[in-house]
Design a protein around this motif. Structure first.
Motif, PDB file in Angstrom:
ATOM      1  N   PRO A  81       1.264  12.277  50.352  1.00 23.83           N
ATOM      2  CA  PRO A  81       0.810  10.912  50.059  1.00 23.83           C
ATOM      3  C   PRO A  81       0.848  10.582  48.573  1.00 23.83           C
ATOM      4  O   PRO A  81       1.178   9.461  48.190  1.00 23.83           O
ATOM      5  CB  PRO A  81      -0.622  10.913  50.604  1.00 23.83           C
ATOM      6  CG  PRO A  81      -0.568  11.878  51.749  1.00 23.83           C
ATOM      7  CD  PRO A  81       0.356  12.980  51.276  1.00 23.83           C
ATOM      8  N   GLU A  99      -0.248   5.157  60.257  1.00 20.46           N
ATOM      9  CA  GLU A  99       0.400   6.409  59.897  1.00 20.46           C
ATOM     10  C   GLU A  99       1.898   6.150  59.814  1.00 20.46           C
ATOM     11  O   GLU A  99       2.558   5.922  60.828  1.00 20.46           O
ATOM     12  CB  GLU A  99       0.091   7.496  60.932  1.00 20.46           C
ATOM     13  CG  GLU A  99      -1.378   7.880  60.961  1.00 20.46           C
ATOM     14  CD  GLU A  99      -1.669   9.005  61.926  1.00 20.46           C
ATOM     15  OE1 GLU A  99      -0.702   9.531  62.533  1.00 20.46           O
ATOM     16  OE2 GLU A  99      -2.842   9.375  62.069  1.00 20.46           O
ATOM     17  N   TRP A 104       5.986  14.794  56.890  1.00 23.25           N
ATOM     18  CA  TRP A 104       5.230  15.225  55.714  1.00 23.25           C
ATOM     19  C   TRP A 104       5.526  16.680  55.359  1.00 23.25           C
ATOM     20  O   TRP A 104       5.888  17.483  56.214  1.00 23.25           O
ATOM     21  CB  TRP A 104       3.733  15.073  55.965  1.00 23.25           C
ATOM     22  CG  TRP A 104       3.301  13.666  56.215  1.00 23.25           C
ATOM     23  CD1 TRP A 104       3.051  13.094  57.429  1.00 23.25           C
ATOM     24  CD2 TRP A 104       3.083  12.638  55.246  1.00 23.25           C
ATOM     25  NE1 TRP A 104       2.680  11.784  57.276  1.00 23.25           N
ATOM     26  CE2 TRP A 104       2.685  11.462  55.946  1.00 23.25           C
ATOM     27  CE3 TRP A 104       3.169  12.595  53.853  1.00 23.25           C
ATOM     28  CZ2 TRP A 104       2.388  10.268  55.295  1.00 23.25           C
ATOM     29  CZ3 TRP A 104       2.867  11.403  53.203  1.00 23.25           C
ATOM     30  CH2 TRP A 104       2.488  10.255  53.920  1.00 23.25           C
ATOM     31  N   PRO A 232      -2.544  14.052  54.584  1.00 22.87           N
ATOM     32  CA  PRO A 232      -1.459  13.670  55.481  1.00 22.87           C
ATOM     33  C   PRO A 232      -1.845  13.991  56.933  1.00 22.87           C
ATOM     34  O   PRO A 232      -2.464  15.018  57.186  1.00 22.87           O
ATOM     35  CB  PRO A 232      -0.290  14.545  55.012  1.00 22.87           C
ATOM     36  CG  PRO A 232      -0.921  15.688  54.257  1.00 22.87           C
ATOM     37  CD  PRO A 232      -2.168  15.118  53.655  1.00 22.87           C
ATOM     38  N   PRO A 233      -1.571  13.065  57.881  1.00 24.12           N
ATOM     39  CA  PRO A 233      -0.636  11.940  57.802  1.00 24.12           C
ATOM     40  C   PRO A 233      -1.229  10.626  57.315  1.00 24.12           C
ATOM     41  O   PRO A 233      -0.558   9.597  57.370  1.00 24.12           O
ATOM     42  CB  PRO A 233      -0.183  11.796  59.253  1.00 24.12           C
ATOM     43  CG  PRO A 233      -1.383  12.192  60.044  1.00 24.12           C
ATOM     44  CD  PRO A 233      -2.006  13.310  59.271  1.00 24.12           C
ATOM     45  N   PRO A 235      -1.823   7.959  54.651  1.00 28.83           N
ATOM     46  CA  PRO A 235      -1.173   7.742  53.357  1.00 28.83           C
ATOM     47  C   PRO A 235      -2.146   7.508  52.211  1.00 28.83           C
ATOM     48  O   PRO A 235      -1.798   7.713  51.050  1.00 28.83           O
ATOM     49  CB  PRO A 235      -0.304   6.502  53.606  1.00 28.83           C
ATOM     50  CG  PRO A 235      -0.977   5.777  54.724  1.00 28.83           C
ATOM     51  CD  PRO A 235      -1.588   6.847  55.596  1.00 28.83           C
TER      52      PRO A 235
END
Length: 309
Positions: A81, A99, A104, A232-233, A235
């Motif tokens: 992120p 998301e 990631w 993560p996930p 942001p």
């Protein structure tokens, strides 16, 4: 064809460091394991043509690197992120619930890079810290290969040129560009020394206790003023002790909610996290002296299996 025993004797000692190499290249421990399996299959099939002009180790690295470069032709970089946008300084603004469709960066279990074997750790865990692997994602695939082969694994320019079927001049040029781009991506060196083992154990015990008791006041004493947290996930990420503690107190800390099991990831202290009895993810800490400088919470239950084999 070599016998399975002959082939294993010659090649298996290099598996942990090849896994670390593929992980640096791909940013995914699952993808790295697949590529190492492919590397060994290709090596076994071609072993009768191996003429010994290079070492077995260098030959395996050539196969693995070329396999990674081929894979990266169809795969996007794996960011964190913090590599996609600015942090939030206001914990009262809830995290973005959306998301994004992003693959990631994943954490990597220390156990896969050699566990407690000092010889394996030298080749395996060097250069797998989260900040470094995240910074590598800003490089092109070929720059990633050149920089890791030269600066992490210490292959010579001539050896890298042979591995990649290119010239020494091309390797030196790619290395210069990679180093410049890595520097522009942000600091990746651990400029602050980690604590001694006694201080480290105490810090981690107190951190776990504060989390499981849902005690933000206890966490205040454990976090640097400029601590960062990313998840993560999700942001959204936070920097600064007030923002991080405000987010934790408002959205995360609840008595009896979390169970932390110590582990190691990317050469850093980490925890397998369960929410009640359910797997929740992996939390990795970056320590700076006697305090926590960064909390990286990979909130993906699918990652837990790799840390509990």
């Amino acid at each position: 064809m070599p016998s399975d025993a002959q082939f294993a004797t010659l090649t298996e000692p290099f598996r942990p460091e090849l896994l670390a190499h593929c992980y640096r290249m791909l940013g995914s421990i699952h993808d790295a394991e697949d590529l190492v399996q492919e590397t060994y299959l290709r090596a076994w099939r071609g072993f009768d043509r191996f003429e010994g002009r290079s070492s077995v180790r260098r030959w395996l690295y050539r196969i693995a690197t070329l396999a990674c470069l081929t894979a990266l032709q169809t795969r996007a970089r794996r960011p964190m992120p913090s590599g996609l946008g600015a942090p939030s300084l206001d914990h009262q603004v809830p995290p973005d619930p959306r998301e994004p469709a992003v693959a990631w960066l994943q954490p990597a279990p220390d156990s896969l890079f050699g566990g407690d074997d000092p010889a394996a750790l030298v080749g395996g865990r060097a250069g797998v810290r989260l900040a470094f692997v995240a910074a590598l994602q800003h490089l092109s695939a070929r720059q990633r290969a050149v920089l890791t082969l030269r600066d992490v694994l210490a292959f010579s320019t001539e050896e890298v040129a042979e591995l990649l079927d290119t010239t020494a001049a091309a390797v030196d040029s790619a290395l210069r560009r990679a180093r410049l781009r890595l520097a522009a991506a942000g600091p990746v060196a651990e400029e602050l020394a980690e604590p001694d083992e006694r201080t480290r154990r105490s810090l981690l015990d107190r951190y776990t206790d504060a989390f499981t008791r849902a005690d933000p006041a206890a966490l205040v004493e454990l976090l640097r003023a400029d601590v960062a947290m990313e998840m993560p996930p999700t942001p959204t990420w936070y920097t600064g002790r007030p923002a991080v503690l405000g987010f934790l107190a408002g959205h995360v800390l609840r008595p009896g909610r979390w169970r932390f099991t110590p582990t190691g990831a990317n050469g850093q202290p980490a925890f397998v996290v369960h929410r009640g009895a359910q797997p929740y993810g992996i939390q990795v800490l970056t320590l700076a002296g006697p305090l926590v400088g960064r909390i990286t919470a990979f909130n993906d239950p699918a990652l837990v299996a790799a840390f509990t084999r």
